[in-house]
Scaffold this active site. Structure first.
Site, PDB file in Angstrom:
ATOM      1  N   LEU A  29       0.789  -1.197   0.036  1.00 30.81           N
ATOM      2  CA  LEU A  29       0.201   0.035   0.022  1.00 30.81           C
ATOM      3  C   LEU A  29       0.966   1.273  -0.069  1.00 30.81           C
ATOM      4  CD1 LEU A  29      -2.755  -1.002   2.541  1.00 30.81           C
ATOM      5  CD2 LEU A  29      -2.517  -1.480   0.078  1.00 30.81           C
ATOM      6  N   ARG A  62       1.515  14.253   6.948  1.00 36.65           N
ATOM      7  CA  ARG A  62       2.450  14.345   8.090  1.00 36.65           C
ATOM      8  C   ARG A  62       3.662  14.733   7.575  1.00 36.65           C
ATOM      9  NH1 ARG A  62       0.262   9.447  11.787  1.00 36.65           N
ATOM     10  NH2 ARG A  62      -0.320   8.975   9.793  1.00 36.65           N
ATOM     11  N   ASN A  89       0.483  -2.724  16.344  1.00 42.62           N
ATOM     12  CA  ASN A  89       0.394  -3.196  15.101  1.00 42.62           C
ATOM     13  C   ASN A  89       1.352  -2.729  13.778  1.00 42.62           C
ATOM     14  OD1 ASN A  89      -0.756  -4.483  12.517  1.00 42.62           O
ATOM     15  ND2 ASN A  89      -1.930  -2.982  12.271  1.00 42.62           N
TER      16      ASN A  89
HETATM   17  C1  UD1 Z   1      -1.676   2.168  10.137  1.00 43.78           C
HETATM   18  C2  UD1 Z   1      -2.617   0.920  10.904  1.00 43.78           C
HETATM   19  C3  UD1 Z   1      -1.944   0.853  12.365  1.00 43.78           C
HETATM   20  C4  UD1 Z   1      -0.465   0.566  12.415  1.00 43.78           C
HETATM   21  C5  UD1 Z   1       0.416   1.431  11.749  1.00 43.78           C
HETATM   22  C6  UD1 Z   1       1.769   1.081  11.558  1.00 43.78           C
HETATM   23  C7  UD1 Z   1      -4.695   0.806   9.753  1.00 43.78           C
HETATM   24  C8  UD1 Z   1      -6.186   1.226  10.048  1.00 43.78           C
HETATM   25  N1  UD1 Z   1      -3.871   1.247  10.665  1.00 43.78           N
HETATM   26  O1  UD1 Z   1      -1.668   3.320  10.462  1.00 43.78           O
HETATM   27  O2  UD1 Z   1      -2.821  -0.059  12.905  1.00 43.78           O
HETATM   28  O3  UD1 Z   1      -0.334   0.600  13.895  1.00 43.78           O
HETATM   29  O4  UD1 Z   1      -0.060   1.523  10.261  1.00 43.78           O
HETATM   30  O5  UD1 Z   1       2.667   1.862  10.916  1.00 43.78           O
HETATM   31  O6  UD1 Z   1      -4.277  -0.051   8.757  1.00 43.78           O
HETATM   32  N2  UD1 Z   1      -2.463   3.997   2.383  1.00 43.78           N
HETATM   33  C9  UD1 Z   1      -3.043   3.724   1.165  1.00 43.78           C
HETATM   34  N3  UD1 Z   1      -4.382   4.263   1.173  1.00 43.78           N
HETATM   35  C10 UD1 Z   1      -5.259   4.803   2.015  1.00 43.78           C
HETATM   36  C11 UD1 Z   1      -4.444   4.803   3.516  1.00 43.78           C
HETATM   37  C12 UD1 Z   1      -3.367   4.455   3.561  1.00 43.78           C
HETATM   38  O7  UD1 Z   1      -2.276   3.102   0.406  1.00 43.78           O
HETATM   39  O8  UD1 Z   1      -6.273   5.274   1.717  1.00 43.78           O
HETATM   40  C13 UD1 Z   1      -1.172   3.339   2.720  1.00 43.78           C
HETATM   41  C14 UD1 Z   1      -0.213   4.632   3.181  1.00 43.78           C
HETATM   42  O9  UD1 Z   1       0.488   4.877   1.759  1.00 43.78           O
HETATM   43  C15 UD1 Z   1       0.723   3.841   3.850  1.00 43.78           C
HETATM   44  C16 UD1 Z   1      -0.040   2.571   4.675  1.00 43.78           C
HETATM   45  O10 UD1 Z   1      -1.232   2.488   3.854  1.00 43.78           O
HETATM   46  O11 UD1 Z   1       1.784   2.995   3.365  1.00 43.78           O
HETATM   47  C17 UD1 Z   1      -0.460   2.990   5.999  1.00 43.78           C
HETATM   48  O12 UD1 Z   1      -1.354   4.361   6.043  1.00 43.78           O
HETATM   49  P1  UD1 Z   1      -0.855   5.418   7.220  1.00 43.78           P
HETATM   50  O13 UD1 Z   1      -1.991   6.647   6.871  1.00 43.78           O
HETATM   51  O14 UD1 Z   1       0.088   5.670   7.273  1.00 43.78           O
HETATM   52  O15 UD1 Z   1      -1.521   4.381   8.421  1.00 43.78           O
HETATM   53  P2  UD1 Z   1      -1.289   4.524   9.948  1.00 43.78           P
HETATM   54  O16 UD1 Z   1      -1.968   5.936  10.627  1.00 43.78           O
HETATM   55  O17 UD1 Z   1       0.291   4.858  10.007  1.00 43.78           O
HETATM   56 MG    MG Z   2       1.887   4.861   8.592  1.00 44.44          MG
END
Ligand code: UD1
Ligand code: MG
Length: 453
Positions: A11, A18, A173
């Protein structure tokens, strides 16, 4: 190694707000390579060849980086950022094609090691339908929490949805999730967005699995391996972690680093045995260093090969496309660019040698400059074996200096110098006996008379 068919879904579509950056978060670099590049590389090293990456709309730059590393990777666009489960489902077409193991990874978790991916797959083989990767966080703030009971994983709760008691949990996680391919789409399709952020959370598949009688489990990793990078402070922390790994690797392979903490490697730096690297040395990508090379303090080296027994620096800058031959010496304040330096050649002080070939055992005097650029094009300088270039010479390219030739100090060489020829191209020295004394006498007389001339 299991023969089960596996796909990794990475992903990489998040906004990365941020980071406060015009560059997408996943293209920010650590050890000279983008975060998403690190994750793709780790997946490949874990032996997984089917890769799907979910990217944001219009992110051709992200797709180009991915295809540079994994030409067969499929990129899927997540048009709206509705959360990590929604993002995973953007790759539905790939996930639905008969994989036994489905791994979901985050491109912002770049320090993950291949062995951990293998361990996660091992837990699927044991019969788990969903396997999460947890870690004990020093500061759990912002991470989802693993809610467990007697070794069972019950649910993952995002920080914003957690009760006070749940927030006190420090088992967090990492984001890496392994799913049984038979139930992956069913679980993902069941995820809703009834939560604090109105997002479709990937983490919800754990609780949903219990409802469907799918067993869940978790693996543990060190925080240093699974930390997420969401802002620039975490980017710096991740850089520090990876640099420590690279320094350790260089030392365990037989290099001496006098002050390891001040040496910065790229992800792909190759260092031979009995190499000594003094303090404050920075390697950019694509550097190969042979055995018994001495790299003195304060050097910057990128995209270059340094062969056995060569010596570099202190204060040398080796720019892309340079090759330094066996036993060659590149001294202080010397800059090389696209320069092929022959074995045993010496460029000991204060030179710029660019777009050049320097033959074996040639001696390039202090202050020699290759004048390679006319404001429009770059031109080549070729210096033959054993040639001797006197100090403070300008070699105006395109130019060839033959093997064994001599160039007199201070020359501006614009015409070819034949092998073994002496070329001197500078103002001729004139000599006037007693000129100094007579100059002083007439000047003192003028000064007394108060006249300047
Ligand atoms: C996420 C996890 C959290 C974990 C943390 C670890 C979820 C809901 N939360 O939170 O449990 O502790 O990572 O670092 O999964 N992304 C997409 N599309 C979206 C949203 C995100 O592609 O709509 C991708 C981002 O580019 C990133 C990853 O998913 O690579 C995680 O997204 P991010 O927004 O960083 O989640 P966290 O708040 O860090
Ligand atoms: Mg993250």
């Amino acid at each position: 190694m299991t023969t089960r068919k596996c796909i990794a879904v990475i992903l990489a579509a998040g906004e990365g707000t941020r980071m406060k950056s015009h560059t997408p978060k996943v293209l920010h670099k650590i050890a000279g390579r983008s975060m998403v590049g690190h994750v793709v590389d780790t997946v490949q090293k874990a032996g997984i060849s089917s890769i799907a990456v979910v990217i944001g709309p219009g992110r051709d730059d992200v797709a180009a980086v991915i295809h540079g590393l994994a030409p067969d990777a499929q990129c899927f666009v997540q048009t709206e950022r509705l959360g990590t489960a929604h993002a995973t489902l953007a790759a539905r077409a790939a996930i639905g094609t008969d994989y036994e193991d489905v791994l979901v990874l985050f491109a912002d978790t770049p320090l993950l090691e291949p062995a951990t991916i293998k361990a996660m797959r091992g837990r699927l083989v044991e019969g788990n339908g969903v396997v999460a990767l947890g870690f004990e966080a020093k500061n759990p703030n912002g991470y989802g929490r693993l809610l467990t009971q007697g070794g069972d994983l019950l649910a993952i709760r995002e920080q914003k949805d957690a009760s006070e008691a749940e927030r006190a949990v420090t088992l967090c996680n990492s984001g890496l999730l392994a799913l049984d391919g038979k139930v992956a789409l069913k679980l993902l399709d069941a995820v809703g967005n009834n939560n604090a952020q109105s997002e479709f959370y990937l983490t919800d598949v754990v609780a949903l699995a219990h409802g469907l009688d799918v067993s869940t489990g978790y693996e543990l990793a060190e925080e240093s391996e699974v930390m997420g990078v969401n802002d620039r402070t975490q980017l710096a922390t991740a850089e520090a972690v990876i640099q420590d790994r690279l320094r350790r690797k260089a030392m365990l392979n037989g290099a001496t680093l006098t002050d390891p903490g001040s040496v910065f490697f790229a992800h792909d730096t190759i260092i031979g045995r009995d190499v000594v690297i003094e303090p404050q040395v920075v390697f950019g990508p694509n550097v190969v260093v042979g055995d018994r090379v001495n790299i003195h303090a304060f050097c910057h080296i990128e995209d270059a090969t340094i062969e056995n027994d060569a010596a570099i620096g202190p204060f040398a800058r080796i720019r892309p496309g340079s090759n330094i031959g066996e036993g060659a010496k590149i001294g202080n304040f010397v800059e090389l660019k696209k320069a092929d330096i022959g074995a045993g050649a010496k460029i000991s002080h204060l030179s710029y040698i660019g777009d050049a070939v320097v033959g074996a055992d040639a001696n390039i005097g202090a202050g020699t400059i290759t004048c390679n650029y006319d404001g429009f094009f770059k031109y080549k300088t070729i210096i033959g074996e054993g040639a001797f270039i006197g100090a403070n010479s300008s070699l105006v390219a395109p130019i060839t200096i033959g093997a064994g030739a001599y160039v007199g100090s201070g020359s501006v060489i614009t015409k070819e110098v034949a092998p073994d020829q002496l070329a001197v191209a500078r103002g001729k020295q004139i000599a006037k006996d007693g000129w100094g004394a007579s100059f002083r006498q007439t000047s003192e007389a003028k000064k007394k008379a108060g006249k300047p001339s």
